[in-house]
Design a protein around this motif. Structure first.
Motif, short mmCIF file in Angstrom:
data_model
loop_
_atom_site.label_atom_id
_atom_site.label_comp_id
_atom_site.label_asym_id
_atom_site.label_seq_id
_atom_site.Cartn_x
_atom_site.Cartn_y
_atom_site.Cartn_z
N MET A 1 0.69 -1.27 -0.12
CA MET A 1 0.05 0.03 -0.02
C MET A 1 0.81 1.27 0.07
O MET A 1 0.48 2.17 -0.73
CB MET A 1 -1.08 -0.02 1.42
CG MET A 1 -1.86 -0.99 1.28
SD MET A 1 -3.04 -1.02 2.49
CE MET A 1 -3.99 0.28 2.16
N VAL B 1 2.31 1.71 -3.86
CA VAL B 1 1.60 2.08 -4.86
C VAL B 1 1.29 3.54 -5.12
O VAL B 1 1.48 3.98 -6.35
CB VAL B 1 -0.03 1.64 -4.69
CG1 VAL B 1 -0.97 2.18 -5.68
CG2 VAL B 1 -0.01 0.19 -4.98
N PRO B 2 1.16 4.55 -4.25
CA PRO B 2 1.13 5.75 -4.57
C PRO B 2 2.44 6.30 -5.30
O PRO B 2 2.49 7.45 -5.89
CB PRO B 2 0.76 6.63 -3.26
CG PRO B 2 0.62 5.55 -2.31
CD PRO B 2 0.95 4.28 -2.84
N VAL C 1 3.87 4.87 -7.78
CA VAL C 1 3.79 4.63 -9.19
C VAL C 1 2.65 4.96 -9.71
O VAL C 1 2.38 5.23 -10.99
CB VAL C 1 3.94 3.01 -9.40
CG1 VAL C 1 5.46 2.68 -9.04
CG2 VAL C 1 2.99 1.97 -8.40
N LEU C 2 1.73 5.27 -8.92
CA LEU C 2 0.37 5.93 -9.30
C LEU C 2 0.64 7.19 -10.21
O LEU C 2 0.86 8.25 -9.48
CB LEU C 2 -0.69 5.90 -8.51
CG LEU C 2 -1.92 5.89 -8.72
CD1 LEU C 2 -2.51 4.60 -9.36
CD2 LEU C 2 -3.00 6.29 -7.43
N PRO C 3 0.27 7.65 -11.50
CA PRO C 3 0.43 8.90 -12.06
C PRO C 3 -0.46 9.85 -11.29
O PRO C 3 -1.56 9.54 -11.13
CB PRO C 3 0.20 8.39 -13.61
CG PRO C 3 0.39 7.22 -13.78
CD PRO C 3 0.05 6.46 -12.39
N LEU D 1 -4.14 10.11 -12.16
CA LEU D 1 -4.95 9.03 -11.59
C LEU D 1 -5.24 9.49 -10.17
O LEU D 1 -6.55 9.36 -9.77
CB LEU D 1 -4.45 7.59 -11.87
CG LEU D 1 -4.42 7.30 -13.14
CD1 LEU D 1 -3.68 5.70 -13.34
CD2 LEU D 1 -5.79 6.99 -13.43
N MET D 2 -4.17 9.99 -9.36
CA MET D 2 -4.42 10.20 -8.20
C MET D 2 -5.64 11.30 -8.11
O MET D 2 -6.28 11.32 -7.05
CB MET D 2 -3.12 10.56 -7.34
CG MET D 2 -3.40 10.55 -5.81
SD MET D 2 -1.56 10.99 -4.90
CE MET D 2 -1.56 9.19 -4.67
N SER E 1 3.90 8.31 1.30
CA SER E 1 4.92 7.18 0.98
C SER E 1 6.33 7.59 0.93
O SER E 1 7.22 7.02 1.25
CB SER E 1 4.52 6.73 -0.51
OG SER E 1 3.25 6.11 -0.24
N LEU F 1 -3.98 5.32 3.68
CA LEU F 1 -3.92 5.11 2.46
C LEU F 1 -5.21 4.07 1.78
O LEU F 1 -5.36 4.20 0.70
CB LEU F 1 -2.56 4.02 2.40
CG LEU F 1 -1.16 4.79 2.50
CD1 LEU F 1 -0.47 3.73 2.51
CD2 LEU F 1 -1.06 5.76 1.42
N PHE G 1 -6.90 3.51 -2.20
CA PHE G 1 -7.49 2.20 -2.67
C PHE G 1 -8.91 2.49 -2.76
O PHE G 1 -9.59 1.99 -3.96
CB PHE G 1 -7.30 0.93 -1.70
CG PHE G 1 -5.64 0.57 -2.03
CD1 PHE G 1 -5.73 -0.64 -2.88
CD2 PHE G 1 -4.60 1.32 -1.13
CE1 PHE G 1 -4.28 -0.77 -2.98
CE2 PHE G 1 -3.42 0.89 -1.62
CZ PHE G 1 -3.28 -0.18 -2.51
N ILE H 1 -13.07 4.65 -8.96
CA ILE H 1 -12.88 4.79 -10.61
C ILE H 1 -13.45 3.92 -11.58
O ILE H 1 -14.24 3.92 -12.31
CB ILE H 1 -11.44 4.99 -10.91
CG1 ILE H 1 -10.84 6.39 -10.48
CG2 ILE H 1 -11.16 4.75 -12.31
CD1 ILE H 1 -9.43 6.68 -10.99
N ILE I 1 6.52 5.44 -16.69
CA ILE I 1 5.29 5.37 -15.76
C ILE I 1 4.65 6.88 -15.76
O ILE I 1 3.46 7.09 -16.38
CB ILE I 1 5.43 4.72 -14.68
CG1 ILE I 1 5.80 3.07 -15.08
CG2 ILE I 1 4.41 4.70 -13.87
CD1 ILE I 1 6.16 2.23 -14.08
#
Lengths: 258, 276
Positions: free
Chosen positions: A99, A102-103, A105-107, A110-111, A141, B18, B23, B29, B215
């Motif tokens: 968890m 994940v933030p 690598v999240l563009p 998207l966040m 993170s 988080l 999540f 979404i 990415i």
């Protein structure tokens, strides 16, 4: 063997590439011509105009508020998370680690988009508070990673020694663990602060009316092509501030006896 | 399995934060992508495949291809520039190494929006670069430097290059350059030694650099918005457009799902590589 000149030349070109746009920006901020890029003489009028604008000041205050709260909150949450990840090995921590990652690598888009949908679904109206929540989320993170790196170099025997010498658990934590980890926590906080001050994309999605931060205000000024030279002046001041900060931190961290 | 109380106490704050703000939103979404859209940006009740079906629109394959291509070229250029710089840094004496590293990092402490703005002005039709190129005949009277994919790639390289240099430098710093001499002694030509000894030696740094550039590039939005034209918009711009201009949240969500899958693909590849 004659060493290749390619690395040296490339490094020179890359450094020129990095500084050229910034140099152009600084030069333009003193150019009295409003539209054409030609040099029409030295002026400070864009700086005067800058200080007349209340909205820029308000956005700056918003940015600082959000960054301070986001940095403090993510320092707390991140340090806690780093302790848990370092201290325990369990399925829960495997999930926890995932968890936290994940933030990273999240563009941004998207966040921003997903948080916007969350706030809409929960019926929360967008404001500076939603911006702050979003900033804490992406800072958390990074702080965790920085503190975790510091914890990995930490020698647990020191705490054992303190306990043997009669310190209580709390005393050992406050007097030994925290001071040793503090530079790591502070570094994480500084990183969070800079990430928060710099963010445009996430803020743009979750900001409400009247909760512009500096990046979103500058962006809308650019989009409307309004007072572009004033943005140059603002950028130059921000650059100057950054350079002073770097210089000061270099002086502070330099070893005394050398 | 019993989890002890102190562990729960230490884990709960970040875990719950988080879960609630990363999540749950990502799950939302995926849920909203299957809702019907109502006018004025509202989301209807019940379920609908309209938003997902809209992904079949013929504009999307080319948009997707462009997004991947722009990201690919930016990553490739970043690597091509970062490799020699990292090599040079790793071979410098420590004092100079620290100075050049600071020089590389400082420009990136300025605001991201402002850096892109600086480029917008440099590439402007009446800017010095355009004038110079025009005077030596490399640029036609009506050609523009702004508003195309090349501008997007240049500014993206500018933005992401330090993030490519740092991991490659970190790997090159640990690389034993005597290995290259050994390769040369064994008869390898310089390029062969570079390719077969140096590149595998800094492999982890290269992989990190590629992921760290590629990415975020897939989700690029600000740069194409500011220096790109209508034919260089990326997936991120379409998401913002559906969201803020068309006020069609389900379609924006459906596109976000596509982007999520696109982002996850390189990560899954990496996982496979790790287990191999």
């Amino acid at each position: 063997m004659k060493p290749s000149r390619i690395p040296l030349v490339t490094t020179g070109i890359v450094l020129a590439f990095f500084y050229l746009p910034i140099a152009a920006l600084v030069a333009k901020s003193f150019n009295s011509s409003r539209f054409s890029p030609e040099w029409k003489g030295f002026t400070l009028k864009w700086y005067e105009r800058l200080f007349e604008r209340d909205d820029i000041l308000a956005a700056l205050v918003n940015s600082l508020k959000v960054a301070l709260i986001a940095a403090s909150a993510s320092m707390l949450l991140g340090t806690c998370a780093a302790f848990a990840l370092h201290r325990y090995k369990s399925r829960l921590q495997d999930a926890h680690r995932m968890m936290v990652n994940v933030p990273l690598v999240l563009p941004d888009i998207l966040m921003g988009m997903s948080l916007l949908l969350l706030f809409i679904a929960a019926g929360v109206s967008l404001s500076l508070a939603t911006v702050t929540i979003a900033h804490i989320t992406f800072c958390l993170s990074y702080v965790t990673l920085v503190v975790l790196a510091r914890l990995q170099d930490f020698d647990p025997n020191i705490v054992e020694a303190a306990r043997d010498l009669g310190a209580t658990r709390l005393q050992a934590f406050v007097k030994i663990t925290l001071p040793i980890l503090f530079p790591g926590i502070l570094a994480g906080g500084l990183l969070a602060f800079t990430l928060s001050i710099d963010d445009y994309v996430v803020t743009f999605f979750v900001k409400g009316p009247g909760s512009d931060t500096l990046p979103t205000l500058v962006y809308s000024m650019i989009k409307k092509s309004k007072e572009l030279p004033v943005i140059n002046a603002l950028s130059t001041l921000m650059l100057l501030f950054t350079f002073l900060l770097v210089f000061a931190s270099q002086r502070l961290t330099r070893p005394v006896n050398r | 399995m019993k989890i002890r109380k102190p562990e729960l106490l230490a884990t709960a704050p970040s875990f719950l934060w988080l879960a609630l703000f990363v999540f749950v939103p990502v799950a939302i979404i995926f849920a909203i992508a299957f809702r019907p859209a109502l006018p004025a940006g509202r989301i209807g009740e019940g379920w609908s495949m309209d938003a997902m079906r809209s992904l079949k629109d013929p504009i999307y394959p080319s948009l997707l291809l462009r997004t991947v291509l722009i990201s690919f070229f930016t990553t490739a250029l970043c690597l091509a520039l970062a490799l020699p710089v990292a090599w040079h840094l790793a071979r410098l004496p420590p004092k100079w190494r620290a100075r050049i590293l600071i020089l590389i990092i400082i420009p990136f402490w300025t605001n991201f929006v402002i850096r892109v703005f600086a480029w917008q002005q440099i590439l402007h039709a009446e800017g010095a670069i355009a004038e110079t190129l025009r005077s030596i005949g490399l640029l036609g009277e009506t050609d523009r430097l702004l508003g195309n994919s090349a501008a997007v790639i240049i500014v993206s390289v500018y933005t992401y290059l330090p993030f490519a240099i740092l991991p490659i430098f970190a790997a090159a710093e640990k690389f034993d350059f005597a290995l290259l001499d050994a390769a040369r002694d064994l008869g390898a030509k310089p390029f062969r030694a570079f390719r077969s000894v140096f590149l595998p030696g800094i492999r982890q740094g290269l992989v990190t650099a590629i992921l760290i550039v590629f990415i975020p590039m897939l989700g690029s939005y600000v740069i194409p918005d500011m220096v790109g034209g209508t034919d260089s918009q990326m997936l991120g711009n379409k998401i913002a457009q559906r969201n803020f201009n068309d006020r069609n949240l389900p379609q924006a969500a459906a596109l976000s799902c596509a982007l999520t899958l696109l982002v996850l693909a390189p990560m899954l590849l990496r996982r496979k590589e790790k287990t191999a």
